[in-house]
Design an enzyme around this catalytic site. Sequence first.
Site, PDB file in Angstrom:
ATOM      1  N   HIS A  57      13.912 -27.166  -2.592  1.00  0.00           N
ATOM      2  CA  HIS A  57      12.930 -27.982  -2.756  1.00  0.00           C
ATOM      3  C   HIS A  57      11.819 -26.519  -2.452  1.00  0.00           C
ATOM      4  O   HIS A  57      11.563 -25.548  -2.027  1.00  0.00           O
ATOM      5  CB  HIS A  57      13.453 -28.911  -1.487  1.00  0.00           C
ATOM      6  CG  HIS A  57      13.905 -28.544  -0.162  1.00  0.00           C
ATOM      7  ND1 HIS A  57      14.030 -27.377   0.238  1.00  0.00           N
ATOM      8  CD2 HIS A  57      12.390 -28.367   1.380  1.00  0.00           C
ATOM      9  CE1 HIS A  57      13.730 -27.376   1.355  1.00  0.00           C
ATOM     10  NE2 HIS A  57      12.963 -27.889   1.712  1.00  0.00           N
ATOM     11  N   HIS A  59       9.479 -26.143  -0.395  1.00  0.00           N
ATOM     12  CA  HIS A  59       9.013 -25.618   1.009  1.00  0.00           C
ATOM     13  C   HIS A  59       8.508 -24.676   1.164  1.00  0.00           C
ATOM     14  O   HIS A  59       9.460 -23.678   0.796  1.00  0.00           O
ATOM     15  CB  HIS A  59       9.539 -26.246   2.246  1.00  0.00           C
ATOM     16  CG  HIS A  59       9.519 -27.812   2.525  1.00  0.00           C
ATOM     17  ND1 HIS A  59       9.891 -28.607   2.969  1.00  0.00           N
ATOM     18  CD2 HIS A  59       7.873 -28.624   1.840  1.00  0.00           C
ATOM     19  CE1 HIS A  59       9.652 -29.940   3.240  1.00  0.00           C
ATOM     20  NE2 HIS A  59       8.196 -29.769   2.817  1.00  0.00           N
ATOM     21  N   ASP A  61       9.376 -21.761   3.046  1.00  0.00           N
ATOM     22  CA  ASP A  61      10.260 -21.250   3.811  1.00  0.00           C
ATOM     23  C   ASP A  61      11.370 -21.284   2.872  1.00  0.00           C
ATOM     24  O   ASP A  61      12.336 -20.916   3.489  1.00  0.00           O
ATOM     25  CB  ASP A  61      10.424 -21.927   5.372  1.00  0.00           C
ATOM     26  CG  ASP A  61      10.860 -23.345   5.527  1.00  0.00           C
ATOM     27  OD1 ASP A  61      10.225 -23.831   4.488  1.00  0.00           O
ATOM     28  OD2 ASP A  61      11.465 -23.744   6.413  1.00  0.00           O
ATOM     29  N   HIS A  62      11.295 -21.593   1.729  1.00  0.00           N
ATOM     30  CA  HIS A  62      12.214 -21.459   1.202  1.00  0.00           C
ATOM     31  C   HIS A  62      11.736 -20.918  -0.630  1.00  0.00           C
ATOM     32  O   HIS A  62      12.457 -20.450  -1.258  1.00  0.00           O
ATOM     33  CB  HIS A  62      12.877 -23.395   0.649  1.00  0.00           C
ATOM     34  CG  HIS A  62      13.551 -23.597   2.332  1.00  0.00           C
ATOM     35  ND1 HIS A  62      15.015 -23.866   1.771  1.00  0.00           N
ATOM     36  CD2 HIS A  62      12.919 -24.213   2.621  1.00  0.00           C
ATOM     37  CE1 HIS A  62      15.062 -24.741   3.238  1.00  0.00           C
ATOM     38  NE2 HIS A  62      14.159 -24.362   3.917  1.00  0.00           N
ATOM     39  N   HIS A 115      13.789 -35.486   1.978  1.00  0.00           N
ATOM     40  CA  HIS A 115      12.714 -34.414   3.049  1.00  0.00           C
ATOM     41  C   HIS A 115      11.954 -34.233   2.172  1.00  0.00           C
ATOM     42  O   HIS A 115      10.548 -33.986   2.200  1.00  0.00           O
ATOM     43  CB  HIS A 115      14.060 -32.999   3.351  1.00  0.00           C
ATOM     44  CG  HIS A 115      12.814 -32.146   3.531  1.00  0.00           C
ATOM     45  ND1 HIS A 115      12.817 -32.480   4.959  1.00  0.00           N
ATOM     46  CD2 HIS A 115      12.760 -30.686   2.696  1.00  0.00           C
ATOM     47  CE1 HIS A 115      12.871 -30.877   5.623  1.00  0.00           C
ATOM     48  NE2 HIS A 115      12.921 -30.173   4.626  1.00  0.00           N
ATOM     49  N   ASP A 134      17.957 -28.769   3.337  1.00  0.00           N
ATOM     50  CA  ASP A 134      16.983 -28.919   4.458  1.00  0.00           C
ATOM     51  C   ASP A 134      17.392 -30.761   3.880  1.00  0.00           C
ATOM     52  O   ASP A 134      16.642 -31.417   4.838  1.00  0.00           O
ATOM     53  CB  ASP A 134      15.837 -29.022   4.402  1.00  0.00           C
ATOM     54  CG  ASP A 134      15.192 -27.155   4.923  1.00  0.00           C
ATOM     55  OD1 ASP A 134      15.991 -26.569   4.801  1.00  0.00           O
ATOM     56  OD2 ASP A 134      14.463 -26.977   5.085  1.00  0.00           O
ATOM     57  N   HIS A 172      19.011 -24.297   7.906  1.00  0.00           N
ATOM     58  CA  HIS A 172      18.167 -24.192   8.703  1.00  0.00           C
ATOM     59  C   HIS A 172      19.396 -24.018  10.218  1.00  0.00           C
ATOM     60  O   HIS A 172      19.905 -24.404  10.014  1.00  0.00           O
ATOM     61  CB  HIS A 172      17.287 -24.949   9.586  1.00  0.00           C
ATOM     62  CG  HIS A 172      15.512 -25.088   8.723  1.00  0.00           C
ATOM     63  ND1 HIS A 172      14.284 -24.137   9.185  1.00  0.00           N
ATOM     64  CD2 HIS A 172      15.465 -25.612   7.475  1.00  0.00           C
ATOM     65  CE1 HIS A 172      13.897 -24.196   8.244  1.00  0.00           C
ATOM     66  NE2 HIS A 172      14.182 -24.870   7.371  1.00  0.00           N
TER      67      HIS A 172
HETATM   68 ZN    ZN Z   1      12.187 -28.669   3.823  1.00  0.00          ZN
END
Ligand code: ZN
Length: 256
Positions: A57, A59, A61-62, A115, A134, A172
Site C-alpha cells: 500500500h 504509506h 513507511d512502506h 487501511h 497493514d 508492524h
Molecule cells: Zn499503512
Amino acid sequence: MARFEIFQFPILADNYAVLLHDAATGQTAAIDAADADAIGGALRERGWTLTDIFVTHHHGDHTAGVAALKQQSGATVHGPAADTVPIPALDKPLKGGARFRFSGAAVTVIDAPGHTSGHIVYHLPEDHLAFVGDVLFSLGCGRVIEGTMGEMWTSLDSLRRLPPETIIYCGHEYTLANARFALTVEPGNLALQKRAEEVTHLRAKSMPTLPTTIGAERAANPFLRPESAEIRKMIGMPAATDAEVFAELRERKNRA
Ligand SMILES: [Zn+2]
C-alpha cells in the site's frame, strides 16, 4: 525443502522489512521498502541481488525506499494499481484476483481495502505464505484510515479463510499492545492467554513475535473472531452481525 529463504528484520520505529530469496534461481523480492539503505545493506550482507519489490500500500513507511532501490538494482516494482496515492516507480499494477509467478512460485493478489483504499495482499498458496502489510497484525488489525469498517471486515474475512497453515508476515510489530487490548474483550480465551504470555516473553528480549499463522490468529485474534460468544457478551452485542462486532472492536481499540 522450502523454496524460499525469508529474512525479516526491524526497520524504522516498529516496521518489519522482509526479503524473500530463492537460492536456486537467485531471485529476491523485498516486501515493501521503507528504507533503501537498510534494505540495501541487508541484501549486501547476504550477497542477494534484488529482483522484485512487492508493495502492499502507499504509506511512506512502506514505500519511501522503493524508487532508490529500483534505481540501484533495476528491480521490478509490483503494487496496487489503484491506491489513493500512486506507488513510486510502479512497473506492474495489480488488482485483486491477479496471478503471476515469482521465481516459479504462484502468487495470487487479494484485494484488502480498509487501511488504504487500494491495499493488496500477496498470497503464495503453494508456499503457504501471505504478505499482508497493514491489514492484519498478530492479535490485531490495521487502522481503518481510507475505507469503511465494512470493507475492512470483508478484507479480514477473506484473509481468515486462507488455509490455517498459511504463514503471515505483517508490516508492524504491534503484538504486545494488541495482546493487552485483546485480553480486555476476550479474557477467557486460552489460546489468547497463551499467546499473550509468549509475546510478553519475546518482547522482553526484543525478539520478533512475527511471523504468525492464520490458524493461530483465528484462535486468538479478536478481530478475526466476531462470532465469539464471550466477545459479544463483553461488548454487549449478542445479536449483532460479524461486521458490526468487528466495527465496535476497532472503535474500542482506537480509543484504547
Ligand atoms: Zn499503512
